[in-house]
Design a protein around this motif. Structure first.
Motif: not given
Length: 121
Positions: A42, A57, A81, A83, A104, A108
């Motif tokens: 993450f 993330k 994705h 990020w 983040a 995850a």
């Protein structure tokens, strides 16, 4: 992370992650300091020619909103994705980053840990 700025960044991120359950820090094959929960990354931090970088993330919606602000850029290679990276030319807003890093983590983490963090908040 070898520069003073990089080590300071690493310590701040460790401080943000310390209260989160089951976070592990590893150094990946590229030499990045990576924060993971249950094997899922993450946060990633690295350093290139003494300039530290921090990526985290996010959802694509959050990424879109952050990219409208100064201080954030799409992470190379994995930005598609969701990020996001802190723009290396800006001064990080650590209060905002603490919230973003926790978000983040929640993206995850497995549901049980998400529930534990939310109920503990």
């Amino acid at each position: 992370m070898k520069s003073k700025q990089g080590l300071d960044m690493l310590e701040r991120v460790r401080g943000i992650c310390r209260p989160l359950p089951e976070v592990e820090e590893i150094i990946d094959g590229f030499g990045h300091n990576v924060m993971k929960v249950r094997g899922k990354t993450f946060v990633m931090m690295g350093e290139n020619e003494g300039v530290p970088s921090l990526s985290f993330k996010s959802t694509k919606e959050e990424q879109f909103l952050l990219l409208q602000q100064e201080g954030y850029v799409k992470t190379p290679y994995i930005g598609h994705h969701g990020w996001v990276s802190v723009d290396k030319s800006s001064v990080p807003d650590w209060d905002e980053l603490a919230v973003l890093i926790k978000e983040a983590y929640l993206l995850a983490a497995p549901k049980r840990l998400v529930k534990q963090v939310i109920e503990g908040a």
